[in-house]
Design a protein around this motif. Sequence first.
Motif, PDB file in Angstrom:
ATOM      1  N   ASN A 219     122.222-112.623  79.669  1.00  0.00           N
ATOM      2  CA  ASN A 219     122.141-113.989  79.156  1.00  0.00           C
ATOM      3  C   ASN A 219     120.809-114.643  79.495  1.00  0.00           C
ATOM      4  N   ILE A 220     120.309-114.393  80.706  1.00  0.00           N
ATOM      5  CA  ILE A 220     119.006-114.943  81.079  1.00  0.00           C
ATOM      6  C   ILE A 220     117.932-114.447  80.122  1.00  0.00           C
ATOM      7  N   GLU A 221     117.981-113.140  79.811  1.00  0.00           N
ATOM      8  CA  GLU A 221     116.961-112.548  78.950  1.00  0.00           C
ATOM      9  C   GLU A 221     117.111-112.970  77.498  1.00  0.00           C
ATOM     10  N   ASN A 222     118.326-113.033  77.006  1.00  0.00           N
ATOM     11  CA  ASN A 222     118.538-113.215  75.569  1.00  0.00           C
ATOM     12  C   ASN A 222     118.888-114.636  75.152  1.00  0.00           C
ATOM     13  N   VAL A 223     119.523-115.395  76.040  1.00  0.00           N
ATOM     14  CA  VAL A 223     119.826-116.792  75.748  1.00  0.00           C
ATOM     15  C   VAL A 223     118.745-117.697  76.306  1.00  0.00           C
ATOM     16  N   GLY A 224     118.279-117.363  77.524  1.00  0.00           N
ATOM     17  CA  GLY A 224     117.172-118.108  78.131  1.00  0.00           C
ATOM     18  C   GLY A 224     117.638-119.294  78.944  1.00  0.00           C
TER      19      GLY A 224
END
Length: 307
Positions: A219-224
Amino acid sequence: MSNSPEIKVGFIGAGTVGTALAVKLSGKGYPVTAVASRSRSSADRLAASVPGCTAYDSKQAVADAADLIFITTPDGAIAGVAAELQWHPGQSVIHCSGADSLESLEPARSAGAHAGGFHPLQTFASVAHAIENIPGSTFALEAEGQLLETLKQMATALEGNWIKLGAGDKTLYHTAAVIACNYLVTLVKLSTDLWKVFGASTPEAVRALMPLLRGTLNNIENVGLPDCLTGPIARGDTGTLKKHIEALQKSAPELLSTYRELGLQTVPIALDKGKVDSERAEEMLQILAHYCELALPETVAAFEEQR
């Protein structure tokens, strides 16, 4: 210095980082020709892993044999190595410290060598893991002119990204890495310790938590940030926040200060996400203040000013 990977590369220090970089650079066409280490057996192992590489007993032999020398010793030994060797004008001397800037290489620079930093932003638990993890990593570079271009090319050849840091940036850069990497291990350890309260072993807890950790990283990588934040603070769930604090007071009071501080740092992320307003943020902060006996004057106002 030429842009070509035909420059002869040497390593002083044959630990995890030095060995991994030597193997990967050799595999990308850079001639890694010389290595020395405090332990001759370590130097021999590195040389055996890299075609055309010779292990030497002395560090000076590496400095004499190579055009670009990586000092991949422990950080505390870098300055001593730079000071004790005879360097040649036009050589390049590189260290791989995450926290140190280029001051430790001043003796080499004073002798006419070019000085640089090349730090892989990655966690290396072993040589095998280091070799596997290098692709995709970001390299923190400190250098100027042609050496900077050479280091950029090396980072790209290693299938990585790069960022150029200034002389005053390195310590904070490394602090950020420690928080993201080392302290994540600490948080997982604290979490698994809580599982022991209801009878689960550490391996059981790790196995259960790993999908959650992977999902969070995804989620950190893809949602930000800040939209990837979930959980009670993200949704303004004051009831659950109270229950957490009460449970810790009963079963793990030593974790209250950590939970409080992490909560304080999470509230502004929730505000930035936009799912809670300042009133609910203030309520959560007051819960943390009341239960953890912390005064928080005008905290939300301060957060709002920073946004």
